[in-house]
Design an enzyme around this catalytic site. Structure first.
Site, PDB file in Angstrom:
ATOM      1  CG  PHE A 122      -1.704   1.204   1.469  1.00 14.94           C
ATOM      2  CD1 PHE A 122      -2.730   1.548   0.614  1.00 14.94           C
ATOM      3  CD2 PHE A 122      -1.434   2.023   2.553  1.00 14.94           C
ATOM      4  CE1 PHE A 122      -3.480   2.698   0.833  1.00 14.94           C
ATOM      5  CE2 PHE A 122      -2.175   3.165   2.781  1.00 14.94           C
ATOM      6  CZ  PHE A 122      -3.202   3.502   1.915  1.00 14.94           C
ATOM      7  CG  LEU A 124      -1.598   7.919   1.354  1.00 13.66           C
ATOM      8  CD1 LEU A 124      -2.332   8.458   0.122  1.00 13.66           C
ATOM      9  CD2 LEU A 124      -2.569   7.754   2.528  1.00 13.66           C
ATOM     10  CD  GLU A 126       3.843  11.637  -3.100  1.00  9.69           C
ATOM     11  OE1 GLU A 126       4.273  12.807  -3.141  1.00  9.69           O
ATOM     12  OE2 GLU A 126       3.058  11.148  -3.934  1.00  9.69           O
ATOM     13  N   PRO A 127       7.879  11.567   0.643  1.00  9.99           N
ATOM     14  CG  PRO A 127       9.975  11.409  -0.385  1.00  9.99           C
ATOM     15  CD  PRO A 127       8.512  11.153  -0.616  1.00  9.99           C
ATOM     16  NE  ARG A 269      15.287  -9.069  40.931  1.00  9.98           N
ATOM     17  CZ  ARG A 269      16.601  -9.127  41.050  1.00  9.98           C
ATOM     18  NH1 ARG A 269      17.235 -10.293  40.863  1.00  9.98           N
ATOM     19  NH2 ARG A 269      17.303  -8.043  41.328  1.00  9.98           N
ATOM     20  CD  GLU A 364      -1.854   1.606   8.224  1.00  6.58           C
ATOM     21  OE1 GLU A 364      -1.939   2.582   7.469  1.00  6.58           O
ATOM     22  OE2 GLU A 364      -1.597   0.478   7.818  1.00  6.58           O
TER      23      GLU A 364
END
Length: 388
Positions: A122, A124, A126-127, A269, A364
Site C-alpha cells: 500500500f 500513499l 511521500e517524503p 524475582r 496508519e
C-alpha cells in the site's frame, strides 16, 4: 462479509495461538535482532490461508469477519509484531480491490492474493506528504491506453516483496488509486527501491522508499475503472479504517505480551526476601496494566463490529488505534521497569516490545491525526443527529 461461525473463529484463533507459542516465540528475538525476513513463517501463514483472511471465498479466501481477523492479528503480534505487518498492507490492498474494484479487477487480482502467491503493498505517503495527503506529488499522466507514473513514495512496507501495489497518484481528475503490478524485487520497469529504511523496531520486513520513473500501467489499472478517477483518496481513507483496526489489534498483542512477561517475572524475582508481586508498588502497576489491556481489547471489538456492519468507522477505528497504541507503549515501558536492569538487556523480549510499540503510535496515521479524525467525526455525528 457474514459473521464468521463462532466455533470456527475460536478454532482458527486457537490454531494460530498454538503455532505462535510453539514456532514463533522461541525464535522471534533471533529473527528480530538479525533483521531477517521470516520466510518459513510467511510460508506457514500462506498455508493457514491468512493472506486471504479478508477475501471472499468466491475468490479463494477465508472470508473472515473483521473481529476474527483482528483476533488473529493480536495472536501474531503476541509472538512478533512484524508478522502482522507482513499481512497488513496486503490486506489493505485486497480490501481496496474488494470494495471498490470492478468485477474484472476482483477476478484478476484477488485469487492470487488469497493464496499469498502475489502479495500486496500500500503506497500513499511521500517524503513531503505524510499526514497531509493533499500534498501528494506523484503524478499519473494519461498517454493513450496507458498512464505514465512519476514520483517518489515513502514508508512502503513490503514494497520489494510485493507483486501488487495500491498506489495513490494525481491525475487531472484528482487523486486516483492505481493497482500497479510488478515483479518482486528491488527494480522493475521504471520502479526501483531508492533506499531501505533502517528502523528502531519493526524489524524483519522491509520498509522502503520507492521511485517511479516513466513507469507505464494500462488504463485498466485505475481502481474502479473510469469511475474511480479522482476518487482514490476516498477509497483509501475508507480502507485505512481496516488498517487502523489492524494496528490496534497489533498493539493489543504487544501489550498482552508485555503484561504476561511482567506477570511471569514478578513471580520469579525476589527482593527483600519475597517475590516482588508482594510489593504494593508492583501490584498497582499490574492492576493498571490489566485494566488498560482489557479496555484496549474492547475498543478493538467495537471498531471491528462497526466496520463489519458496513458503517463508517472512522471514529471507532481512530479511538481503538489511539488508545491501544498508547497502551502498548505504556505497558512495554512498565514491563521494562518491572524487569529492572534485565528489561534493558536482550536476554528478555521486553526490550523488543519497547522498540516495536512506537510504530503503532505512528503507523496508519499518527495519534495526533487520530485525535483530529475522532473530533471531526464526533462533531459531524452530533450535528447530523441534532439537525432540525
Amino acid at each position: 462479509m457474514p459473521a464468521t461461525d463462532p466455533e470456527l473463529a475460536d478454532e482458527l484463533v486457537s490454531t494460530i495461538r498454538d503455532w505462535v507459542a510453539k514456532e514463533v516465540i522461541p525464535k522471534a528475538s533471533e529473527y528480530e535482532h538479525a533483521d531477517e525476513y521470516p520466510a518459513p513463517w510467511v510460508e506457514q501463514m500462506k498455508a493457514f490461508g491468512l493472506f486471504g483472511a479478508r477475501i471472499d471465498p468466491d475468490y479463494g479466501g477465508l472470508g473472515l469477519d473483521t473481529l476474527t481477523y483482528a483476533r488473529l492479528m493480536e495472536e501474531l503480534s503476541y509472538g512478533w509484531m512484524s508478522l502482522a505487518g507482513v499481512l497488513n498492507t496486503h490486506t489493505i490492498a485486497a480490501n481496496l480491490i474488494t470494495r471498490f474494484g470492478t468485477d474484472d479487477q476482483r477476478a484478476r487480482w484477488l485469487p492470487d492474493m488469497a493464496t499469498g502467491e502475489r502479495r500486496g503493498a500500500f503506497s500513499l505517503s511521500e517524503p513531503d506528504a505524510g499526514s497531509d495527503t493533499q500534498a501528494i506529488r506523484c503524478k499519473a499522466e494519461r498517454d493513450g491506453e496507458e498512464y505514465r507514473i512519476n514520483g517518489t513514495k515513502m514508508w512502503v512496507t513490503n514494497g520489494e516483496r510485493a507483486a501488487i501495489v495500491a498506489l495513490a497518484a494525481k491525475t487531472t481528475e484528482g487523486i486516483t488509486c492505481f493497482i500497479v503490478e510488478k515483479e518482486p524485487g528491488p527494480a522493475f520497469g521504471g520502479i526501483a527501491t531508492s533506499r531501505r529504511i533502517d528502523k528502531l523496531g519493526y524489524k524483519g520486513l522491509e520498509t522502503v522508499e520507492m521511485t517511479y520513473v516513466d513507469h507505464r500501467v494500462p488504463a485498466a489499472s485505475v481502481l474502479g475503472g473510469d469511475e474511480g478517477l479522482g476518487h482514490g483518496l476516498h477509497y483509501i481513507l475508507g480502507s485505512l479504517e481496516l488498517g487502523r483496526i489492524n494496528i490496534a489489534a497489533r498493539a493489543v498483542g504487544v501489550a498482552r505480551a508485555a503484561f504476561d512477561a511482567s506477570m511471569k517475572y514478578v513471580h520469579q524475582r525476589e527482593t527483600f526476601g519475597v517475590p516482588i508481586h508482594h510489593h504494593q508498588a508492583i501490584q498497582f502497576k499490574l492492576a493498571d496494566m490489566a485494566t488498560k489491556l482489557e479496555a484496549s481489547r474492547l475498543l478493538v471489538r467495537s471498531a471491528a463490529e462497526k466496520f463489519e456492519a458496513g458503517e463508517r468507522a472512522d471514529v471507532e477505528a481512530g479511538m481503538a488505534k489511539l488508545f491501544c497504541s498508547e497502551t502498548a507503549l505504556e505497558l512495554a515501558t512498565e514491563a521494562m521497569r518491572i524487569h529492572g536492569g534485565y528489561g534493558y538487556t536482550k536476554e528478555f523480549p521486553v526490550e523488543r516490545y519497547f522498540r516495536d510499540a512506537p510504530l503503532m503510535i505512528i503507523g496508519e496515521g499518527t495519534n495526533e491525526i487520530q485525535r483530529i479524525v475522532i473530533a471531526r467525526g464526533l462533531l459531524k455525528r452530533w450535528t447530523e443527529s441534532n439537525a432540525t
